[in-house]
Design a protein around this motif. Structure first.
Motif, mmCIF file in Angstrom:
data_model
loop_
_atom_site.group_PDB
_atom_site.id
_atom_site.type_symbol
_atom_site.label_atom_id
_atom_site.label_comp_id
_atom_site.label_asym_id
_atom_site.label_seq_id
_atom_site.Cartn_x
_atom_site.Cartn_y
_atom_site.Cartn_z
ATOM 1 N N CYS A 1 10.506 -7.517 -11.251
ATOM 2 C CA CYS A 1 10.636 -6.068 -11.228
ATOM 3 C C CYS A 1 10.649 -5.711 -9.610
ATOM 4 C CB CYS A 1 9.381 -5.309 -11.537
ATOM 5 S SG CYS A 1 9.270 -3.631 -11.405
ATOM 6 N N ILE A 2 9.705 -6.409 -8.679
ATOM 7 C CA ILE A 2 9.728 -6.225 -7.367
ATOM 8 C C ILE A 2 10.967 -6.584 -6.818
ATOM 9 C CG2 ILE A 2 8.562 -6.862 -5.095
ATOM 10 C CD1 ILE A 2 6.089 -6.741 -6.916
ATOM 11 N N GLY A 3 11.702 -7.901 -7.142
ATOM 12 C CA GLY A 3 12.753 -8.631 -6.597
ATOM 13 C C GLY A 3 13.865 -7.420 -6.800
ATOM 14 N N ASP A 4 13.943 -6.671 -8.096
ATOM 15 C CA ASP A 4 14.938 -5.839 -8.356
ATOM 16 C C ASP A 4 14.866 -4.607 -7.573
ATOM 17 O OD1 ASP A 4 15.831 -7.362 -10.640
ATOM 18 O OD2 ASP A 4 14.886 -6.031 -11.922
ATOM 19 N N ALA A 5 13.611 -4.147 -7.171
ATOM 20 C CA ALA A 5 13.445 -3.247 -6.394
ATOM 21 C C ALA A 5 14.029 -3.498 -4.879
ATOM 22 C CB ALA A 5 12.011 -2.649 -5.942
ATOM 23 N N ILE A 6 13.811 -4.654 -4.285
ATOM 24 C CA ILE A 6 14.379 -5.298 -3.129
ATOM 25 C C ILE A 6 15.993 -5.339 -2.981
ATOM 26 C CG2 ILE A 6 14.603 -6.947 -1.736
ATOM 27 C CD1 ILE A 6 11.679 -7.812 -2.308
ATOM 28 N N GLU A 7 16.533 -5.817 -4.163
ATOM 29 C CA GLU A 7 17.759 -5.871 -4.163
ATOM 30 C C GLU A 7 18.762 -4.324 -4.142
ATOM 31 O OE1 GLU A 7 19.169 -8.227 -7.519
ATOM 32 O OE2 GLU A 7 18.429 -10.088 -6.442
ATOM 33 N N ALA A 8 17.927 -3.479 -5.071
ATOM 34 C CA ALA A 8 18.619 -2.169 -5.284
ATOM 35 C C ALA A 8 18.219 -1.238 -3.607
ATOM 36 C CB ALA A 8 17.633 -1.182 -6.129
ATOM 37 N N ALA A 9 17.381 -1.701 -2.622
ATOM 38 C CA ALA A 9 17.212 -1.084 -1.534
ATOM 39 C C ALA A 9 18.275 -1.841 -0.408
ATOM 40 C CB ALA A 9 15.617 -1.216 -1.214
#
Length: 392
Positions: A24-32
């Motif tokens: 979940c956090i990794g997805d947030a980093i990629e989305a940002a």
């Protein structure tokens, strides 16, 4: 994700939950775009729905690692902590402030023991409200109240958010330190924001230079040009302003570990205060077992005081935990026990000593009280001696 030496390995189901949060956090980093501020990482690690440390099912509070917990708080150590708070709160409740509101109620131990203490003082509040977002913690609080104070449990109400207005006494023990912080690094005389990125599928720190107009005010005037890492506390200060907007009349007590700004940003504290707690071990790696460990930073009480004043509150007292508890009568309460009964007396005496000792919690922890609509002749015995408002 590698296991840090000497720290126990979580069970398989906990590791699965941590892996889900990591994704979940990794997805947030990629989305940002490949980088997020540390405050965003900390918010997800602690509060992501169903997976974060405080929003998930981790044990958190307890006496040692054998019960699956990560740290112990003052209310869990001894009921004398809550009973002493009751002695301070009772004369305030008598000033037509018949409600109590608690943030960060944990297991419910403080609520139960505080209600019992207020009953002993003849100052039971009409209602005791708890702001709690975690369903798991709400259930634990209900169980604790039913076990320790069943005849008082009916006075307790749970809220999902801050009420629009509140008149009464507010208490928050170890609440401010759990709010997300921004990380900054001064390197070669230039300020950077320290955020989180991914490298080979793992979380890593990544520093980004700041333009002069983006440097937080708390850091802009720091003396020297030595390299340092530190934090700012926009969320905790924003929370304080929200409390100020909510509190129409009453007093808010916050107990936490931290320092005034002059100590917080002292050159000797050049590594910052970020710390993690896992199975009663303190360590500095916020990327270990996301969702299974606490991530915390010490509180800059000067920033909290300034935010309170901005919100129209008065800073009515600021003292070390030891001084506050002694002023409010914790040793008098302890002496109600028979010191010749070692089996009954010594465990409580040892716990109280931990609350008061400068080498333990007595000096590092502070108590600040913020008020609105109360006159200058406040019954604040906890600050009668050793008040340090001048240091803020």
């Amino acid at each position: 994700m590698q296991k840090v030496a000497s720290l126990p390995l979580p069970p398989a189901d906990a590791l699965d939950a941590s892996a889900a949060l990591t994704t979940c956090i990794g997805d947030a980093i990629e989305a940002a775009g490949g980088w997020i501020g540390f405050d965003r990482y900390m918010a997800l690690a602690l509060y992501a729905p169903r997976l974060g440390y405080y929003s998930g099912g981790a044990a958190k509070f307890g006496r040692d690692a054998r019960d699956g917990s990560d740290f112990i708080t003052a209310p869990e150590l001894t009921p004398f902590f809550a009973r002493t708070l009751a002695r301070q709160f009772a004369p305030l409740i008598a000033m037509d402030l018949p409600r109590v509101l608690e943030f960060g109620a944990g297991t419910g131990r403080l609520a139960a023991d505080l209600l019992l203490g207020l009953e002993t003082e003849g100052a039971l509040p009409e209602t005791y409200q708890i702001v709690e977002l975690s369903g798991e913690l709400r259930v634990r609080q209900q169980e604790t109240l039913a076990a320790r104070a069943p005849h008082l449990a009916g006075r307790v109400q749970w809220l999902d958010e801050l009420p629009a207005q509140f008149e009464g006494v507010i208490v928050g023990n170890e609440v401010l330190d759990a709010m997300p912080v921004r990380l900054f690094a001064r390197l070669g005389g230039r300020w950077h924001e320290r955020g989180v990125a991914l490298a080979d599928g793992k979380f890593t720190f990544e520093d980004r230079p700041l333009a002069d107009n983006a440097i937080p005010d708390a850091l802009r005037a720091l003396p020297g040009d030595h390299d340092m890492v530190t934090e700012t506390h926009a969320e905790a200060e924003g929370f304080t302003r929200a409390v100020g907007a909510m509190l129409t009349r009453g007093a808010a007590f916050f107990i936490d570990y931290g320092f005034p700004a002059a100590e917080y940003y002292h050159p000797q504290r050049a590594e910052g205060t970020l710390m993690c707690h896992y199975r009663h071990h303190a360590h500095p790696d916020p990327f270990l077992y996301p969702g299974l460990q606490d991530i915390t930073a010490h509180v800059n009480f000067s920033g909290i005081a300034e935010a309170a004043v901005d919100a129209g509150l008065s800073v009515a007292g600021f003292a070390s935990q030891a001084r506050f508890l002694m002023n409010a009568g914790i040793t008098e309460l302890l002496m109600e026990l028979d010191p010749t009964d070692a089996r009954a007396f010594l465990p409580h005496a040892n716990a109280v000593q931990k609350l008061l000792s400068e080498a333990e919690m007595g000096e590092l922890f502070k108590v600040i009280v913020l008020t609105r609509g109360l006159d200058d002749a406040l019954p604040l015995a906890g600050f009668a001696r050793g008040d340090r408002v001048h240091a803020l």
